[in-house]
Enzyme design. Structure first.
Site, PDB file in Angstrom:
ATOM      1  N   ASP A 194      35.834   3.770   6.829  1.00  0.00           N
ATOM      2  CA  ASP A 194      36.028   2.407   7.656  1.00  0.00           C
ATOM      3  C   ASP A 194      34.284   2.435   8.359  1.00  0.00           C
ATOM      4  OD1 ASP A 194      36.999   0.904  10.124  1.00  0.00           O
ATOM      5  OD2 ASP A 194      36.182   2.628  11.367  1.00  0.00           O
ATOM      6  N   ASN A 250      46.821  -3.286   9.887  1.00  0.00           N
ATOM      7  CA  ASN A 250      45.847  -4.401   9.312  1.00  0.00           C
ATOM      8  C   ASN A 250      46.490  -5.657   8.833  1.00  0.00           C
ATOM      9  OD1 ASN A 250      43.603  -1.484   7.632  1.00  0.00           O
ATOM     10  ND2 ASN A 250      43.481  -2.354   9.687  1.00  0.00           N
TER      11      ASN A 250
HETATM   12  C1  IPE Z   1      42.170   2.172  10.188  1.00  0.00           C
HETATM   13  O1  IPE Z   1      40.592   2.101  10.079  1.00  0.00           O
HETATM   14  C2  IPE Z   1      42.261   1.917   8.318  1.00  0.00           C
HETATM   15  C3  IPE Z   1      41.941   2.165   6.967  1.00  0.00           C
HETATM   16  C4  IPE Z   1      40.627   2.377   6.284  1.00  0.00           C
HETATM   17  C5  IPE Z   1      42.360   1.616   5.858  1.00  0.00           C
HETATM   18  P1  IPE Z   1      40.592   0.571  11.094  1.00  0.00           P
HETATM   19  O2  IPE Z   1      39.455  -0.308  11.184  1.00  0.00           O
HETATM   20  O3  IPE Z   1      41.638  -0.047  10.533  1.00  0.00           O
HETATM   21  O4  IPE Z   1      40.738   1.458  12.748  1.00  0.00           O
HETATM   22  P2  IPE Z   1      40.716   0.813  13.969  1.00  0.00           P
HETATM   23  O5  IPE Z   1      41.461  -0.557  14.556  1.00  0.00           O
HETATM   24  O6  IPE Z   1      39.201   0.583  14.383  1.00  0.00           O
HETATM   25  O7  IPE Z   1      41.812   2.058  15.019  1.00  0.00           O
HETATM   26  C1  IPE Z   2      37.302  -0.355   7.206  1.00  0.00           C
HETATM   27  O1  IPE Z   2      36.486  -1.105   6.868  1.00  0.00           O
HETATM   28  C2  IPE Z   2      38.475  -1.471   6.088  1.00  0.00           C
HETATM   29  C3  IPE Z   2      39.429  -1.676   6.331  1.00  0.00           C
HETATM   30  C4  IPE Z   2      39.716  -1.247   7.465  1.00  0.00           C
HETATM   31  C5  IPE Z   2      40.232  -2.278   5.235  1.00  0.00           C
HETATM   32  P1  IPE Z   2      36.442  -2.031   8.140  1.00  0.00           P
HETATM   33  O2  IPE Z   2      36.683  -3.463   7.517  1.00  0.00           O
HETATM   34  O3  IPE Z   2      37.847  -2.205   9.731  1.00  0.00           O
HETATM   35  O4  IPE Z   2      35.227  -1.740   9.640  1.00  0.00           O
HETATM   36  P2  IPE Z   2      34.831  -2.324  10.512  1.00  0.00           P
HETATM   37  O5  IPE Z   2      35.588  -1.167  10.950  1.00  0.00           O
HETATM   38  O6  IPE Z   2      35.305  -4.052  10.901  1.00  0.00           O
HETATM   39  O7  IPE Z   2      33.807  -1.757  10.787  1.00  0.00           O
HETATM   40 MG    MG Z   3      37.520  -0.651  10.989  1.00  0.00          MG
END
Ligand code: IPE
Ligand code: IPE
Ligand code: MG
Length: 246
Positions: free
Chosen positions: A21, A69
């Site tokens: 993340d 997502n």
């Molecule tokens: C979790 O991250 C999913 C992945 C890393 C693929 P998210 O960014 O989607 O999670 P939330 O929304 O902060 O819980």
């Molecule tokens: C994790 O990074 C990747 C996916 C969930 C695909 P994020 O895109 O969730 O990054 P933040 O949480 O917005 O910084």
């Molecule tokens: Mg995230």
């Protein structure tokens, strides 16, 4: 919370799950578009896969895209799907050199057909490799995995509902032969599972790092493993019990 120091170090984790993340924040912090963060996140995924293999980790599950997502802007979703495709193609040489077997967890049917083909092909091409196993969690949700397992169980079940055991569900999970993750790492500081490995992670040790995923280096993985090795795993037994897994 742990209140006594364990006498001995735990063995190194056999299976590590990673919630990768912080890609978006990494980009925004630099005044870049979010997709740039995903590009750097992919490089980090490659670095950490290599590092895990060098450190002798047997299984690593990478959370790349959750069932939630899809809520993101279609441009971002399309970009991530494109990166996944590129990753699957470009990493084959690395997998071959390092005998890495690629596996999959998630809802395959909900993915674009070209990605499905790419995943199926990669799984086939690496099936005989006997080094580390990399499980790609794509369109993955812990709840969805349990529901899919339950549906398969019901289709084949010859049991009365009162006789259902944990194993009846477990054997229909995506990869029942893979041991539960010993350690789940989450980068970028959030203290939640976000639907990752809900069944398998019941007794996983959790390590949250403030570092955003694109900044992860081998040393961060080493620090997480060292931290894990100082824990005391009890699996519900009393303090000081030497219980070690199921
Ligand atoms: C979790 O991250 C999913 C992945 C890393 C693929 P998210 O960014 O989607 O999670 P939330 O929304 O902060 O819980
Ligand atoms: C994790 O990074 C990747 C996916 C969930 C695909 P994020 O895109 O969730 O990054 P933040 O949480 O917005 O910084
Ligand atoms: Mg995230």
């Amino acid at each position: 919370m742990k209140n006594t120091a364990p006498a001995e170090k735990l063995p190194a984790p056999v299976h590590i799950g990673i919630i990768m993340d912080g890609n978006g924040r990494w980009a925004v912090n630099r005044g870049l578009v979010r997709t740039q963060g995903h590009l750097e996140g992919l490089k980090a995924a490659k670095r950490i896969t290599k590092a895990a293999s060098e450190l002798g980790v047997k299984y690593i599950t990478l959370y790349a895209f959750s069932t939630e997502n899809w809520k993101r802007a279609s441009e971002e979703v399309d970009f991530i799907m494109g990166l996944i495709k590129q990753y699957l193609r470009s990493e084959f040489d690395f997998s071959k050199r390092n005998h890495i077997r690629v596996r999959f967890t998630g809802n395959m049917e909900g993915l674009p057909v070209d990605i499905q083909k790419e995943i199926t092909e990669t799984i086939k091409q690496t099936a005989e490799f006997d080094g580390m196993q990399v499980v790609l969690a794509i369109n993955y949700g812990g709840r969805d995995e349990i529901i899919r397992a339950l549906k398969k169980f019901i289709q084949t079940a010859e049991k009365k509902h009162e006789d259902i055991t944990e194993n009846d569900i477990h054997r229909f999970l995506d990869n029942p032969d893979i041991p539960d993750p010993d350690l789940i790492i989450r980068s970028a500081g959030e203290y939640r599972t976000s639907n990752f490995l809900l069944w398998e992670g019941a007794y996983s040790e959790i390590y949250v790092s403030q570092k955003l995923w694109p900044d992860w280096e081998k040393s961060d993985l080493e620090t997480a493993i060292e931290n894990y090795q100082k824990r005391e795993r009890r699996f519900g037994a009393e303090t000081g019990n030497k219980a070690s897994g199921f």
